[in-house]
Every structure is written in C-alpha cells, then in structure tokens.
Design a protein around this motif. Structure first.
Motif, PDB file in Angstrom:
ATOM      1  N   GLY A 141      -1.023   4.481 -16.674  1.00  0.00           N
ATOM      2  CA  GLY A 141      -0.101   5.538 -17.109  1.00  0.00           C
ATOM      3  C   GLY A 141      -0.184   5.775 -18.607  1.00  0.00           C
ATOM      4  N   PHE A 142      -0.214   4.687 -19.364  1.00  0.00           N
ATOM      5  CA  PHE A 142      -0.363   4.825 -20.815  1.00  0.00           C
ATOM      6  C   PHE A 142      -1.731   5.394 -21.172  1.00  0.00           C
ATOM      7  CE2 PHE A 142       3.186   1.762 -21.064  1.00  0.00           C
ATOM      8  CZ  PHE A 142       3.980   2.438 -21.978  1.00  0.00           C
ATOM      9  N   TRP A 143      -2.767   4.915 -20.481  1.00  0.00           N
ATOM     10  CA  TRP A 143      -4.136   5.390 -20.728  1.00  0.00           C
ATOM     11  C   TRP A 143      -4.214   6.900 -20.502  1.00  0.00           C
ATOM     12  CZ3 TRP A 143      -7.435   2.197 -22.974  1.00  0.00           C
ATOM     13  CH2 TRP A 143      -8.794   2.525 -23.018  1.00  0.00           C
ATOM     14  N   ALA A 144      -3.602   7.383 -19.425  1.00  0.00           N
ATOM     15  CA  ALA A 144      -3.592   8.813 -19.122  1.00  0.00           C
ATOM     16  C   ALA A 144      -2.798   9.587 -20.168  1.00  0.00           C
ATOM     17  CB  ALA A 144      -3.013   9.053 -17.726  1.00  0.00           C
ATOM     18  N   ALA A 145      -1.654   9.059 -20.583  1.00  0.00           N
ATOM     19  CA  ALA A 145      -0.833   9.739 -21.588  1.00  0.00           C
ATOM     20  C   ALA A 145      -1.586   9.869 -22.913  1.00  0.00           C
ATOM     21  CB  ALA A 145       0.483   8.990 -21.794  1.00  0.00           C
TER      22      ALA A 145
ATOM     23  N   LEU B 132      -9.243  10.446 -18.983  1.00  0.00           N
ATOM     24  CA  LEU B 132      -8.167  10.890 -18.095  1.00  0.00           C
ATOM     25  C   LEU B 132      -8.618  10.834 -16.637  1.00  0.00           C
ATOM     26  CD1 LEU B 132      -5.335  12.016 -17.724  1.00  0.00           C
ATOM     27  CD2 LEU B 132      -6.275  14.308 -18.126  1.00  0.00           C
ATOM     28  N   LEU B 133      -9.843  11.267 -16.363  1.00  0.00           N
ATOM     29  CA  LEU B 133     -10.375  11.175 -15.010  1.00  0.00           C
ATOM     30  C   LEU B 133     -10.426   9.718 -14.552  1.00  0.00           C
ATOM     31  CD1 LEU B 133     -11.702  12.391 -12.495  1.00  0.00           C
ATOM     32  CD2 LEU B 133     -13.896  12.267 -13.723  1.00  0.00           C
ATOM     33  N   GLY B 134     -10.890   8.841 -15.426  1.00  0.00           N
ATOM     34  CA  GLY B 134     -10.947   7.418 -15.092  1.00  0.00           C
ATOM     35  C   GLY B 134      -9.579   6.848 -14.778  1.00  0.00           C
ATOM     36  N   ALA B 135      -8.594   7.192 -15.593  1.00  0.00           N
ATOM     37  CA  ALA B 135      -7.229   6.703 -15.356  1.00  0.00           C
ATOM     38  C   ALA B 135      -6.695   7.230 -14.022  1.00  0.00           C
ATOM     39  CB  ALA B 135      -6.319   7.112 -16.504  1.00  0.00           C
ATOM     40  N   ALA B 136      -6.979   8.492 -13.706  1.00  0.00           N
ATOM     41  CA  ALA B 136      -6.510   9.068 -12.447  1.00  0.00           C
ATOM     42  C   ALA B 136      -7.150   8.363 -11.246  1.00  0.00           C
ATOM     43  CB  ALA B 136      -6.811  10.566 -12.410  1.00  0.00           C
ATOM     44  N   LEU B 137      -8.457   8.131 -11.327  1.00  0.00           N
ATOM     45  CA  LEU B 137      -9.140   7.461 -10.220  1.00  0.00           C
ATOM     46  C   LEU B 137      -8.656   6.023 -10.051  1.00  0.00           C
ATOM     47  CD1 LEU B 137     -12.753   8.836 -10.781  1.00  0.00           C
ATOM     48  CD2 LEU B 137     -11.140   9.496  -8.980  1.00  0.00           C
ATOM     49  N   LEU B 138      -8.472   5.326 -11.165  1.00  0.00           N
ATOM     50  CA  LEU B 138      -7.965   3.957 -11.067  1.00  0.00           C
ATOM     51  C   LEU B 138      -6.534   3.933 -10.527  1.00  0.00           C
ATOM     52  CD1 LEU B 138      -9.555   2.375 -14.220  1.00  0.00           C
ATOM     53  CD2 LEU B 138      -9.724   1.487 -11.901  1.00  0.00           C
ATOM     54  N   THR B 139      -5.751   4.934 -10.868  1.00  0.00           N
ATOM     55  CA  THR B 139      -4.388   5.018 -10.339  1.00  0.00           C
ATOM     56  C   THR B 139      -4.410   5.163  -8.825  1.00  0.00           C
ATOM     57  OG1 THR B 139      -3.500   5.912 -12.398  1.00  0.00           O
ATOM     58  CG2 THR B 139      -2.237   6.354 -10.391  1.00  0.00           C
ATOM     59  N   ILE B 140      -5.311   5.993  -8.315  1.00  0.00           N
ATOM     60  CA  ILE B 140      -5.431   6.134  -6.858  1.00  0.00           C
ATOM     61  C   ILE B 140      -5.746   4.778  -6.227  1.00  0.00           C
ATOM     62  CG2 ILE B 140      -6.840   7.128  -5.010  1.00  0.00           C
ATOM     63  CD1 ILE B 140      -7.102   9.638  -6.859  1.00  0.00           C
ATOM     64  N   SER B 141      -6.702   4.078  -6.817  1.00  0.00           N
ATOM     65  CA  SER B 141      -7.062   2.755  -6.298  1.00  0.00           C
ATOM     66  C   SER B 141      -5.881   1.792  -6.356  1.00  0.00           C
ATOM     67  CB  SER B 141      -8.229   2.192  -7.106  1.00  0.00           C
ATOM     68  OG  SER B 141      -8.531   0.887  -6.727  1.00  0.00           O
TER      69      SER B 141
ATOM     70  N   ASN C  83      -1.082  -3.239  -8.130  1.00  0.00           N
ATOM     71  CA  ASN C  83      -1.026  -4.183  -9.233  1.00  0.00           C
ATOM     72  C   ASN C  83      -0.186  -3.484 -10.298  1.00  0.00           C
ATOM     73  OD1 ASN C  83      -1.512  -5.488 -11.706  1.00  0.00           O
ATOM     74  ND2 ASN C  83      -3.487  -6.246 -11.001  1.00  0.00           N
ATOM     75  N   ALA C  84       1.088  -3.786 -10.355  1.00  0.00           N
ATOM     76  CA  ALA C  84       2.030  -3.054 -11.205  1.00  0.00           C
ATOM     77  C   ALA C  84       1.638  -3.020 -12.679  1.00  0.00           C
ATOM     78  CB  ALA C  84       3.444  -3.614 -11.027  1.00  0.00           C
ATOM     79  N   PRO C  85       1.256  -4.149 -13.306  1.00  0.00           N
ATOM     80  CA  PRO C  85       0.887  -4.081 -14.718  1.00  0.00           C
ATOM     81  C   PRO C  85      -0.312  -3.144 -14.971  1.00  0.00           C
ATOM     82  CG  PRO C  85       1.295  -6.353 -14.099  1.00  0.00           C
ATOM     83  CD  PRO C  85       1.285  -5.555 -12.839  1.00  0.00           C
TER      84      PRO C  85
ATOM     85  N   MET D 289       0.843  -1.173   0.000  1.00  0.00           N
ATOM     86  CA  MET D 289       0.000   0.000   0.000  1.00  0.00           C
ATOM     87  C   MET D 289       0.889   1.237   0.000  1.00  0.00           C
ATOM     88  SD  MET D 289      -2.747   1.583   2.764  1.00  0.00           S
ATOM     89  CE  MET D 289      -2.905   0.113   3.647  1.00  0.00           C
ATOM     90  N   ILE D 290       0.708   2.061  -1.018  1.00  0.00           N
ATOM     91  CA  ILE D 290       1.482   3.298  -1.105  1.00  0.00           C
ATOM     92  C   ILE D 290       0.683   4.466  -0.527  1.00  0.00           C
ATOM     93  CG2 ILE D 290       2.539   4.914  -2.722  1.00  0.00           C
ATOM     94  CD1 ILE D 290       3.224   2.508  -4.468  1.00  0.00           C
ATOM     95  N   LEU D 291      -0.626   4.472  -0.756  1.00  0.00           N
ATOM     96  CA  LEU D 291      -1.488   5.511  -0.185  1.00  0.00           C
ATOM     97  C   LEU D 291      -2.189   4.972   1.062  1.00  0.00           C
ATOM     98  CD1 LEU D 291      -3.348   7.151  -3.214  1.00  0.00           C
ATOM     99  CD2 LEU D 291      -1.567   8.141  -1.812  1.00  0.00           C
ATOM    100  N   PRO D 292      -2.248   5.778   2.107  1.00  0.00           N
ATOM    101  CA  PRO D 292      -2.906   5.307   3.337  1.00  0.00           C
ATOM    102  C   PRO D 292      -4.421   5.533   3.305  1.00  0.00           C
ATOM    103  CG  PRO D 292      -1.878   7.426   3.724  1.00  0.00           C
ATOM    104  CD  PRO D 292      -1.546   7.034   2.314  1.00  0.00           C
ATOM    105  N   LEU D 293      -5.093   4.832   2.430  1.00  0.00           N
ATOM    106  CA  LEU D 293      -6.551   4.881   2.353  1.00  0.00           C
ATOM    107  C   LEU D 293      -7.113   3.521   2.745  1.00  0.00           C
ATOM    108  CD1 LEU D 293      -7.346   6.584  -1.095  1.00  0.00           C
ATOM    109  CD2 LEU D 293      -7.837   7.502   1.153  1.00  0.00           C
ATOM    110  N   PRO D 294      -8.283   3.489   3.348  1.00  0.00           N
ATOM    111  CA  PRO D 294      -8.910   2.185   3.590  1.00  0.00           C
ATOM    112  C   PRO D 294      -9.214   1.487   2.264  1.00  0.00           C
ATOM    113  CG  PRO D 294     -10.022   3.925   4.829  1.00  0.00           C
ATOM    114  CD  PRO D 294      -9.057   4.589   3.901  1.00  0.00           C
ATOM    115  N   THR D 295      -9.091   0.190   2.250  1.00  0.00           N
ATOM    116  CA  THR D 295      -9.315  -0.589   1.033  1.00  0.00           C
ATOM    117  C   THR D 295     -10.695  -0.338   0.440  1.00  0.00           C
ATOM    118  OG1 THR D 295      -7.781  -2.274   1.791  1.00  0.00           O
ATOM    119  CG2 THR D 295      -9.321  -2.930   0.086  1.00  0.00           C
ATOM    120  N   GLU D 296     -11.708  -0.213   1.289  1.00  0.00           N
ATOM    121  CA  GLU D 296     -13.067   0.000   0.796  1.00  0.00           C
ATOM    122  C   GLU D 296     -13.176   1.310   0.021  1.00  0.00           C
ATOM    123  OE1 GLU D 296     -12.428  -0.454   4.188  1.00  0.00           O
ATOM    124  OE2 GLU D 296     -12.760  -2.609   4.128  1.00  0.00           O
ATOM    125  N   ILE D 297     -12.558   2.363   0.537  1.00  0.00           N
ATOM    126  CA  ILE D 297     -12.578   3.671  -0.142  1.00  0.00           C
ATOM    127  C   ILE D 297     -11.821   3.579  -1.458  1.00  0.00           C
ATOM    128  CG2 ILE D 297     -11.877   6.094   0.032  1.00  0.00           C
ATOM    129  CD1 ILE D 297     -14.193   5.365   1.892  1.00  0.00           C
TER     130      ILE D 297
END
Length: 91
Positions: free
Chosen positions: A67-71, A44-53, A59-61, A1-9
């Motif tokens: 990252g590619f989707w956002a670019a 872009l919004l979708g990619a950003a939100l999924l990146t947060i998750s 899940n590295a892949p 876990m890189i971000l300290p968010l609860p898994t549910e959020i």
C-alpha cells in the motif's frame, strides 16, 4: 484467502509483481536520466500485482508495505505529470 484464485496463479502474479519492482529499481540505478513515468508506473504495476497475490496468500505486513509502495509510486507519477508541463522546480 480473500480472493478466490488458485495459489499457483496467485504466486505467478506475485512473481510478476516482484519482477516489475526489481526491474524498476535496476532501471533507475542503471540509467543516468530515468523516465519517471517508467520508474513509477512499473513500481505501481508491481505493487498492484503483489497485492493481488497477497490477497490470496495473506501476509498483513507485506500488504501494508505494498500500500505504501503504491502510494509513493502514485505520488511520483503525479510529480512527473506536473513537471512535464515545463515547470522544473524541485518538489
């Protein structure tokens, strides 16, 4: 876990990102002349939100894919902004 968010959020954020990407794909499929700002902006919004998750549920892949989707979405937004000025040359 890189971000300290609860898994549910993180999962709720990820599902919102997934919904954005599905909406954008349905939007361009269903419209004869889709607005590129809507298409690429929502992607872009979708990619950003999924990146947060993914920063919580690593899940590295999938993170690399987002990252590619956002670019690509940023590239599409830049092209749309350039074409907005009346220059309709294909890129």
């Amino acid at each position: 876990m890189i971000l300290p968010l609860p898994t549910e959020i993180a999962n709720i954020i990820g599902f919102a990102g997934m919904a954005c990407i599905v909406f954008a794909y349905a939007y361009i499929t269903g419209r004869e002349r889709p607005n590129p700002f809507v298409q690429h902006g929502v992607n872009l919004l979708g990619a950003a939100l999924l990146t947060i998750s993914l920063l919580v549920n690593m899940n590295a892949p999938s993170l690399v894919l987002e990252g590619f989707w956002a670019a690509i979405a940023i590239w599409g937004l830049v092209k749309a902004a350039r074409n907005r000025g009346g220059d309709r040359r294909p890129n």
